[in-house]
Design a protein around this motif. Structure first.
Motif, PDB file in Angstrom:
ATOM      1  N   VAL B  29       0.862  -1.177   0.000  1.00  8.64           N
ATOM      2  CA  VAL B  29       0.000   0.000   0.000  1.00  8.64           C
ATOM      3  C   VAL B  29       0.900   1.228   0.000  1.00  8.64           C
ATOM      4  CG1 VAL B  29      -1.825   1.237   1.205  1.00  8.64           C
ATOM      5  CG2 VAL B  29      -1.721  -1.249   1.355  1.00  8.64           C
ATOM      6  N   GLY B  30       0.759   2.041  -1.040  1.00  8.74           N
ATOM      7  CA  GLY B  30       1.616   3.219  -1.146  1.00  8.74           C
ATOM      8  C   GLY B  30       0.932   4.455  -0.626  1.00  8.74           C
ATOM      9  N   ALA B  31       1.672   5.547  -0.576  1.00  6.44           N
ATOM     10  CA  ALA B  31       1.121   6.812  -0.098  1.00  6.44           C
ATOM     11  C   ALA B  31      -0.022   7.234  -1.004  1.00  6.44           C
ATOM     12  CB  ALA B  31       2.213   7.872  -0.073  1.00  6.44           C
ATOM     13  N   GLY B  32      -1.093   7.720  -0.404  1.00  3.47           N
ATOM     14  CA  GLY B  32      -2.238   8.184  -1.170  1.00  3.47           C
ATOM     15  C   GLY B  32      -3.229   7.087  -1.508  1.00  3.47           C
ATOM     16  N   GLU B  33      -2.930   5.852  -1.142  1.00  2.00           N
ATOM     17  CA  GLU B  33      -3.830   4.754  -1.477  1.00  2.00           C
ATOM     18  C   GLU B  33      -4.750   4.426  -0.311  1.00  2.00           C
ATOM     19  OE1 GLU B  33      -2.684   1.408  -4.380  1.00  2.00           O
ATOM     20  OE2 GLU B  33      -0.964   1.689  -3.055  1.00  2.00           O
ATOM     21  N   CYS B  34      -5.966   3.996  -0.675  1.00  2.00           N
ATOM     22  CA  CYS B  34      -6.884   3.484   0.332  1.00  2.00           C
ATOM     23  C   CYS B  34      -7.287   2.088  -0.114  1.00  2.00           C
ATOM     24  CB  CYS B  34      -8.099   4.400   0.433  1.00  2.00           C
ATOM     25  SG  CYS B  34      -9.394   3.723   1.479  1.00  2.00           S
ATOM     26  N   VAL B  35      -6.780   1.090   0.559  1.00  2.00           N
ATOM     27  CA  VAL B  35      -7.016  -0.289   0.143  1.00  2.00           C
ATOM     28  C   VAL B  35      -8.009  -0.931   1.086  1.00  2.00           C
ATOM     29  CG1 VAL B  35      -5.956  -2.532  -0.250  1.00  2.00           C
ATOM     30  CG2 VAL B  35      -4.716  -0.453  -0.830  1.00  2.00           C
ATOM     31  N   GLU B  36      -9.067  -1.518   0.512  1.00  5.59           N
ATOM     32  CA  GLU B  36     -10.037  -2.182   1.385  1.00  5.59           C
ATOM     33  C   GLU B  36      -9.767  -3.679   1.394  1.00  5.59           C
ATOM     34  OE1 GLU B  36     -13.961  -1.433  -0.036  1.00  5.59           O
ATOM     35  OE2 GLU B  36     -13.595  -2.267  -2.022  1.00  5.59           O
ATOM     36  N   LEU B 144      -7.397   0.007   9.831  1.00 11.29           N
ATOM     37  CA  LEU B 144      -8.733   0.115  10.412  1.00 11.29           C
ATOM     38  C   LEU B 144      -9.481  -1.199  10.265  1.00 11.29           C
ATOM     39  CD1 LEU B 144      -9.721   3.571   8.886  1.00 11.29           C
ATOM     40  CD2 LEU B 144      -8.543   3.101  11.030  1.00 11.29           C
ATOM     41  N   ASP B 145     -10.183  -1.571  11.338  1.00 18.32           N
ATOM     42  CA  ASP B 145     -10.971  -2.796  11.317  1.00 18.32           C
ATOM     43  C   ASP B 145     -12.439  -2.415  11.464  1.00 18.32           C
ATOM     44  OD1 ASP B 145     -11.714  -5.360  11.285  1.00 18.32           O
ATOM     45  OD2 ASP B 145     -10.548  -6.008  13.031  1.00 18.32           O
ATOM     46  N   GLU B 146     -13.179  -2.539  10.390  1.00 17.34           N
ATOM     47  CA  GLU B 146     -14.615  -2.206  10.369  1.00 17.34           C
ATOM     48  C   GLU B 146     -14.884  -0.822  10.949  1.00 17.34           C
ATOM     49  OE1 GLU B 146     -16.573  -4.126   8.858  1.00 17.34           O
ATOM     50  OE2 GLU B 146     -15.796  -6.159   8.977  1.00 17.34           O
ATOM     51  N   PRO B 147     -14.329   0.230  10.340  1.00 20.26           N
ATOM     52  CA  PRO B 147     -14.540   1.571  10.922  1.00 20.26           C
ATOM     53  C   PRO B 147     -15.990   2.022  10.825  1.00 20.26           C
ATOM     54  CG  PRO B 147     -13.459   1.733   8.796  1.00 20.26           C
ATOM     55  CD  PRO B 147     -13.510   0.282   9.124  1.00 20.26           C
ATOM     56  N   LEU B 148     -16.767   1.442   9.882  1.00 20.86           N
ATOM     57  CA  LEU B 148     -18.129   1.928   9.676  1.00 20.86           C
ATOM     58  C   LEU B 148     -19.124   1.312  10.643  1.00 20.86           C
ATOM     59  CD1 LEU B 148     -18.209   1.896   5.779  1.00 20.86           C
ATOM     60  CD2 LEU B 148     -17.587   3.741   7.314  1.00 20.86           C
ATOM     61  N   HIS B 178     -16.818  -5.142   5.877  1.00 24.82           N
ATOM     62  CA  HIS B 178     -17.700  -6.095   5.210  1.00 24.82           C
ATOM     63  C   HIS B 178     -18.618  -5.394   4.229  1.00 24.82           C
ATOM     64  CE1 HIS B 178     -19.977  -4.905   8.826  1.00 24.82           C
ATOM     65  NE2 HIS B 178     -20.995  -4.950   8.009  1.00 24.82           N
ATOM     66  N   GLN B 179     -18.746  -4.055   4.374  1.00 28.21           N
ATOM     67  CA  GLN B 179     -19.462  -3.322   3.330  1.00 28.21           C
ATOM     68  C   GLN B 179     -18.445  -2.512   2.529  1.00 28.21           C
ATOM     69  OE1 GLN B 179     -21.461  -1.194   6.954  1.00 28.21           O
ATOM     70  NE2 GLN B 179     -21.867   0.015   5.150  1.00 28.21           N
ATOM     71  N   PRO B 180     -18.401  -2.756   1.214  1.00 28.60           N
ATOM     72  CA  PRO B 180     -17.364  -2.090   0.418  1.00 28.60           C
ATOM     73  C   PRO B 180     -17.406  -0.575   0.592  1.00 28.60           C
ATOM     74  CG  PRO B 180     -18.473  -3.774  -0.875  1.00 28.60           C
ATOM     75  CD  PRO B 180     -19.198  -3.696   0.411  1.00 28.60           C
ATOM     76  N   LEU B 181     -16.236   0.035   0.552  1.00 32.92           N
ATOM     77  CA  LEU B 181     -16.139   1.466   0.833  1.00 32.92           C
ATOM     78  C   LEU B 181     -16.620   2.310  -0.343  1.00 32.92           C
ATOM     79  CD1 LEU B 181     -12.643   1.661   2.537  1.00 32.92           C
ATOM     80  CD2 LEU B 181     -14.863   1.829   3.639  1.00 32.92           C
ATOM     81  N   GLY B 182     -16.774   1.683  -1.515  1.00 33.47           N
ATOM     82  CA  GLY B 182     -17.205   2.471  -2.665  1.00 33.47           C
ATOM     83  C   GLY B 182     -16.026   3.110  -3.364  1.00 33.47           C
ATOM     84  N   ILE B 184     -14.044   5.582  -2.871  1.00 36.78           N
ATOM     85  CA  ILE B 184     -12.795   6.071  -2.268  1.00 36.78           C
ATOM     86  C   ILE B 184     -11.737   4.979  -2.183  1.00 36.78           C
ATOM     87  CG2 ILE B 184     -13.774   7.935  -0.860  1.00 36.78           C
ATOM     88  CD1 ILE B 184     -13.487   5.957   1.518  1.00 36.78           C
ATOM     89  N   ALA B 185     -12.163   3.701  -2.252  1.00 38.22           N
ATOM     90  CA  ALA B 185     -11.171   2.627  -2.227  1.00 38.22           C
ATOM     91  C   ALA B 185     -10.472   2.558  -3.570  1.00 38.22           C
ATOM     92  CB  ALA B 185     -11.848   1.307  -1.919  1.00 38.22           C
ATOM     93  N   THR B 186      -9.136   2.654  -3.530  1.00 44.12           N
ATOM     94  CA  THR B 186      -8.411   2.584  -4.792  1.00 44.12           C
ATOM     95  C   THR B 186      -8.218   1.143  -5.236  1.00 44.12           C
ATOM     96  OG1 THR B 186      -6.408   2.762  -3.472  1.00 44.12           O
ATOM     97  CG2 THR B 186      -7.161   4.761  -4.552  1.00 44.12           C
ATOM     98  N   ARG B 187      -8.298   0.205  -4.298  1.00 46.97           N
ATOM     99  CA  ARG B 187      -8.045  -1.198  -4.624  1.00 46.97           C
ATOM    100  C   ARG B 187      -8.714  -2.063  -3.563  1.00 46.97           C
ATOM    101  NH1 ARG B 187      -2.809  -3.353  -4.159  1.00 46.97           N
ATOM    102  NH2 ARG B 187      -2.112  -1.383  -3.326  1.00 46.97           N
ATOM    103  N   SER B 188      -9.022  -3.319  -3.888  1.00 45.42           N
ATOM    104  CA  SER B 188      -9.505  -4.222  -2.853  1.00 45.42           C
ATOM    105  C   SER B 188      -8.667  -5.486  -2.834  1.00 45.42           C
ATOM    106  CB  SER B 188     -10.957  -4.638  -3.058  1.00 45.42           C
ATOM    107  OG  SER B 188     -11.594  -3.821  -3.964  1.00 45.42           O
ATOM    108  N   ILE B 189      -8.534  -6.020  -1.660  1.00 46.86           N
ATOM    109  CA  ILE B 189      -7.921  -7.329  -1.484  1.00 46.86           C
ATOM    110  C   ILE B 189      -8.982  -8.216  -0.851  1.00 46.86           C
ATOM    111  CG2 ILE B 189      -6.168  -8.612  -0.207  1.00 46.86           C
ATOM    112  CD1 ILE B 189      -4.395  -6.132  -0.445  1.00 46.86           C
ATOM    113  N   VAL B 190      -9.165  -9.397  -1.410  1.00 46.00           N
ATOM    114  CA  VAL B 190     -10.208 -10.272  -0.883  1.00 46.00           C
ATOM    115  C   VAL B 190      -9.573 -11.507  -0.268  1.00 46.00           C
ATOM    116  CG1 VAL B 190     -12.311 -11.531  -1.408  1.00 46.00           C
ATOM    117  CG2 VAL B 190     -11.744  -9.463  -2.683  1.00 46.00           C
ATOM    118  N   LEU B 191      -9.946 -11.782   0.947  1.00 48.04           N
ATOM    119  CA  LEU B 191      -9.420 -12.965   1.650  1.00 48.04           C
ATOM    120  C   LEU B 191     -10.452 -14.077   1.619  1.00 48.04           C
ATOM    121  CD1 LEU B 191      -7.754 -11.769   4.967  1.00 48.04           C
ATOM    122  CD2 LEU B 191      -6.654 -12.432   2.843  1.00 48.04           C
ATOM    123  N   GLY B 192      -9.972 -15.306   1.622  1.00 49.28           N
ATOM    124  CA  GLY B 192     -10.855 -16.450   1.825  1.00 49.28           C
ATOM    125  C   GLY B 192     -11.780 -16.720   0.660  1.00 49.28           C
ATOM    126  N   GLY B 193     -11.456 -17.697  -0.158  1.00 53.49           N
ATOM    127  CA  GLY B 193     -12.340 -18.135  -1.228  1.00 53.49           C
ATOM    128  C   GLY B 193     -12.471 -17.121  -2.343  1.00 53.49           C
TER     129      GLY B 193
END
Lengths: 228, 194, 249
Positions: B29-36, B144-148, B178-182, B184-193
């Motif tokens: 994760v680089g500067a300026g990125e928001c990864v969900e 952050l862990d589930e900030p919403l 667990h709810q996608p950030l929409g 503002i997320a520059t990228r997503s990483i998905v765990l499990g399956g």
């Protein structure tokens, strides 16, 4: 650097102080138990004055140990449950400084308070004035070690289901030297003998505990936090 | 960009109770990125975040993490104390000044509540107070862990703004949700399956 | 092999498992032979004590167990230190498997001491300095055992117990000193074990044999329980499957 460390200790102490002010029952309970336990001993032995003076110093010291043990249960519990403990481990530099702040406050509300209550307990247990003074002196020297060593056990068992009894098993055997030196000083003083050696030993144990325990507590807290 | 990433993980592997949660996980994760960080319950999102924060040692692999703030499921607030007192404690142990506290509390919408004990506040207000620490202690990487969680629509919009501002100021965010950030997320990483 | 290589190998459970099998068996056989020889020698051949008659013969069980349970605790403290500092998996397992052995030996030492006390001191239990230290040692073992049982995650339980063992080892000398000092001051011991007036060779030789035997027993028990523990923890790896099923991974 020095002022930063002082600042950490002060802000931790202020926080503990405020928490206790909002929930004074946490510190009041062990103190009430302390006095209740001593009274039970006095009543249980039939209030016979000679016998009470004989067992007095031992009873008072053992109840100090037990009351201390009871109070340890709440030392890290709240912080562990609300997540502030993990923030403390992540943010404080170095971690042992605020941890020491917590232990100092714990000592103020257990060791110091029980020392101040000792004249009252000594009255109940029919101790002489000399014995009372020596008992208070050994308590003020010995209780810091109890808080410090006890904090290691509290940190290891915080968040575990079987917390209370386990804490007793872990901590009480480690309290034994403090108990022995404390009680023997009071008995020797009752016979009019010198007790300098015991006081030196209590002081030495306190210094050793102050040097090593904060690191052990920090390590133990990290182990407890990794389990959530 | 040539600046090194604020967070980089190489071949992470984690086993819990004889079950492999994730393996061969590499990302940065680089500067300026928001990864969900997405994934079903029990897929190891919280464990990964705790490992990155330094609270969970039993993850194999290489990790390099810049100075970071972690906010987990729990708010990290002593509920007997007020939001202001809690932030004073954070300021004290991290060594940042107490002068910013009022502004921070106002920013997260707790103006007027700063002196009520946290246990009198609603869940959403407590969450806001917990997240306020991010603004008080200024660190480039937010974990952050589930900030919403527990936040109403306004609260969620507030978090959106905060994340945007932080990334715009060259910070980075790594956020399990667990709810996608929409958008503002520059990228997503998905765990499990996934 | 350099020290560094040896160090790395000692950190590898697989190497330990494969290399230490014969050692465990060997020490076990040695322990059996030594303990049988020493015990028979002590109980049948050695002359009776001129003061205590035949009741002194319990010394051949009492002294070895009392010695080994203290050594076991110190070994555990050292292993705990190794685990906390260098994260050596094997050291954690040493802490784990030593606790039951030490607990049993301490209990046995206390029991034989009490049985010995009945005819010699005229009481089953005396708050003598040694007895008291042994009792505290038993409590220290209890604490470690209970802590390990109470923590569900094996990794955390290992770290917590290693730390507690280390704290215990630092405390043991202080406990021992305080107890010695207090109880001998309080009521001077009428009878001490170590200063038995110049025990003749035919009496202490079987004792020596049994002491060595019980240390071999400790080695054998620790090594074989370590090997079991290794299999349990590494049961997901290919080498364990290969080892147990005989099939190549």
């Amino acid at each position: 650097m020095r002022s930063a460390i002082a600042g950490q200790v002060i802000s931790q102490v202020v926080r503990e102080w405020r928490t206790i002010a909002r929930a004074p029952i946490d510190v009041a309970n062990p103190l009430m138990f302390f006095f209740l336990g001593i009274s039970l001993f006095a009543i249980g032995t039939g209030g016979e004055r000679e016998g009470l003076a004989e067992i007095g110093p031992a009873v008072i010291w053992v109840l100090v140990l037990l009351a201390n043990l009871l109070s340890l249960d709440t030392l890290f519990k709240r912080d562990h449950a609300d997540g502030t403990l993990e923030q403390l481990l992540l943010l404080a530099q170095p971690v042992f400084v605020p941890v020491l702040g917590k232990v100092i406050v714990h000592w103020c509300f257990t060791g110091v308070m029980m020392t101040l209550l000792t004249p009252l307990s000594a009255l109940v247990m029919n101790l002489t004035l000399d014995q009372t003074w020596i008992l208070m002196l050994t308590l003020i020297l010995g209780t810091p070690s109890l808080s410090l060593i006890g904090a290691i056990g509290a940190a290891l068992t915080v968040g575990l289901r079987s917390g209370g009894v386990l804490l007793a098993l872990v901590v009480l055997p480690l309290y034994l030297p403090v108990l022995i030196f404390g009680v023997s000083a009071a008995y020797l003083a009752g016979d009019g003998l010198a007790v300098t050696a015991q006081l030196y030993w209590l002081g030495a144990i306190a210094v050793l505990a102050l040097t090593l325990a904060p690191f052990a507590v920090t390590q133990a807290l990290a182990i407890s936090v990794e389990q959530t | 960009m040539s600046t090194p990433p604020l967070l980089s993980a190489n071949k992470l592997r984690c086993e819990r109770d004889m079950r492999v949660l994730f393996k061969d996980l590499s990302f940065s994760v680089g500067a300026g990125e928001c990864v969900e960080l997405l994934g079903p319950n029990g897929s190891g999102k919280s464990t990964l975040l705790r490992a990155l924060a330094g609270l969970y040692p039993d993850v194999e692999g290489e990790v390099s993490v810049a100075a970071s703030m972690y906010v987990g499921h729990r708010n990290g607030l002593n509920v007997l104390l007020t939001p202001r007192e809690n932030l004073q404690w954070y300021a004290g142990i991290t060594g940042v000044g107490v002068t910013g506290i009022d502004a921070v509390l106002q920013r997260v919408g707790l103006y007027g509540f700063e002196d009520s004990a946290c246990q009198r506040l609603s869940q959403g207000q407590q969450r806001r107070a917990g997240l306020a620490v991010l603004l008080l202690v200024d660190r480039p990487l937010w974990l952050l862990d589930e900030p919403l969680n527990a936040l109403d629509t306004q609260g969620q919009a507030l978090i959106n703004d905060l994340l945007n501002e932080h990334c715009a100021a060259n910070g980075a965010v790594f956020c399990a949700t667990h709810q996608p950030l929409g958008e503002i997320a520059t990228r997503s990483i998905v765990l499990g399956g996934g | 092999m350099t020290i560094k290589e040896l160090w790395h190998r000692l950190g590898s459970p697989r190497w330990f498992y494969q290399m230490m099998g014969p050692w465990g068996t060997g020490l076990g056989v040695a322990a059996a032979l030594l303990l049988i020889t020493g015990t028979l020698w002590g109980l049948i051949i050695a002359p009776p004590d001129y003061q205590q008659g035949n009741s002194f013969r319990i010394i051949y069980v009492h002294v070895p167990t009392a010695l080994v349970c203290q050594s076991a605790y110190i070994m555990m403290g050292v292993a705990g230190f190794l685990f906390l500092v260098w994260r050596m998996k094997l050291a954690d397992m040493v802490v784990k498997v030593t606790v039951p052995f030490g607990m049993v030996m301490t209990a046995l030492g206390l029991f034989t001491g009490s049985v010995w006390g009945a005819p010699t001191w005229g009481t089953w239990w005396e708050w003598d300095a040694r007895t008291t230290s042994m009792l505290v040692l038993l409590f220290l073992y209890f604490g470690l055992y209970a802590l390990r049982q109470a923590i569900p995650r094996a990794e955390s339980a290992g770290r917590a117990c290693a730390l507690l063992a280390l704290v215990g080892v630092i405390n043991i000398p202080i406990i021992k000193y305080s107890v010695d000092w207090w109880l001998t001051l309080h009521q001077p011991a009428t009878f001490t074990l170590t200063e038995a007036p110049s025990m003749p060779a035919e009496m202490w030789l079987p004792l020596l044999v049994n002491v060595i035997g019980v240390y071999c027993l400790m080695g054998a028990v620790v090594i074989s329980s370590l090997r079991t523990e290794i299999l349990r923890r590494e049961c997901n790896t290919s080498w364990v499957r290969e080892e147990l099923m005989g099939e190549p991974a």
